[in-house]
Design an enzyme around this catalytic site. Sequence first.
Site, PDB file in Angstrom:
ATOM      1  CE  LYS A 135       1.331   1.070   5.348  1.00  0.00           C
ATOM      2  NZ  LYS A 135       2.643   1.388   4.737  1.00  0.00           N
ATOM      3  NE  ARG A 136       3.025  -8.667   1.182  1.00  0.00           N
ATOM      4  CZ  ARG A 136       3.562  -7.703   0.439  1.00  0.00           C
ATOM      5  NH1 ARG A 136       3.297  -6.440   0.723  1.00  0.00           N
ATOM      6  NH2 ARG A 136       4.360  -7.982  -0.566  1.00  0.00           N
TER       7      ARG A 136
END
EC number: 4.1.1.23
Length: 292
Positions: free
Chosen positions: A100-101
């Site tokens: 989830k960057r």
Amino acid sequence: MSAGARPFGERLAGAIDATGRLCVGIDPHPGLLTSWGLSDDATGLREFSLRVVEALAGSVAALKPQAAFYERHGSAGIAVLEETIAAARSAGVLTIVDAKRGDIGSTMQGYADAFLREGSPLAGDAVTLSPYLGFGSLAPAIDTALAVGRGVFVLCLTSNPEGASVQLARSDTDEGRSVAATIARAAAALNAEELAAGGDPGASRSLGSVGLVVGATIGEAARAAGVDLVGVRGPLLMPGVGAQGGSAQSVRAVVGEAWQQVLASSSREVLGAGPSADDLRSAAARAAASLA
């Protein structure tokens, strides 16, 4: 197989055809490690992760290691994540690194280099991304992914209660569309371009390599938000199946005619059956059968 051999969407579609539309998360949180009789350290983490890969490779479409549970063990945990990705690659199963960057500019390129660049030990077949600095901020990661045959899954409609305040908000500048609809339209445009470049602009079963994360228990939220899931023409990673209350019925209620794009993710229901490899496979088979 090198990630660059074929586009991620094509490879994922093949895996779904071969094994069904189940993805199993590798979420080695402390409670699961304890229930498996393992220590909450890098040694236990490694044993847990490699057992899951060995047990489930060949029977599920993808595995999804959750980066946070590796990062909590520092550099030793990151090394285990690298080993887990390598083991899955050797076993021939796709991996989606759930990281989830989301960032901007050179920092986003740094994340892209870590999780998507060819040769990086942290690069699986796809990575999850957060678009809430603007979808355009993800360009370094998406460009890197598509250049080497990898994919991304962009958060769109999540099942946590807090998500709706952002994802369902309406824009004053984008013709009043919801944030989620804007994200989906951007993904659709990228997939249309990729599929057209590959000479397959209209085939109904084609999948692009830019997917969305859509919760398995969000009910009518996609329709309420004006999100055209069919039009995305990319895979829909749908966490929450099993212990979190999601089912084939709830997934169908969310996606409607986009069922062929679904990659449903179950973690606790399958992992809780361990540590026996046979029990893990049986739990995964039951979950996959429920989605057939």
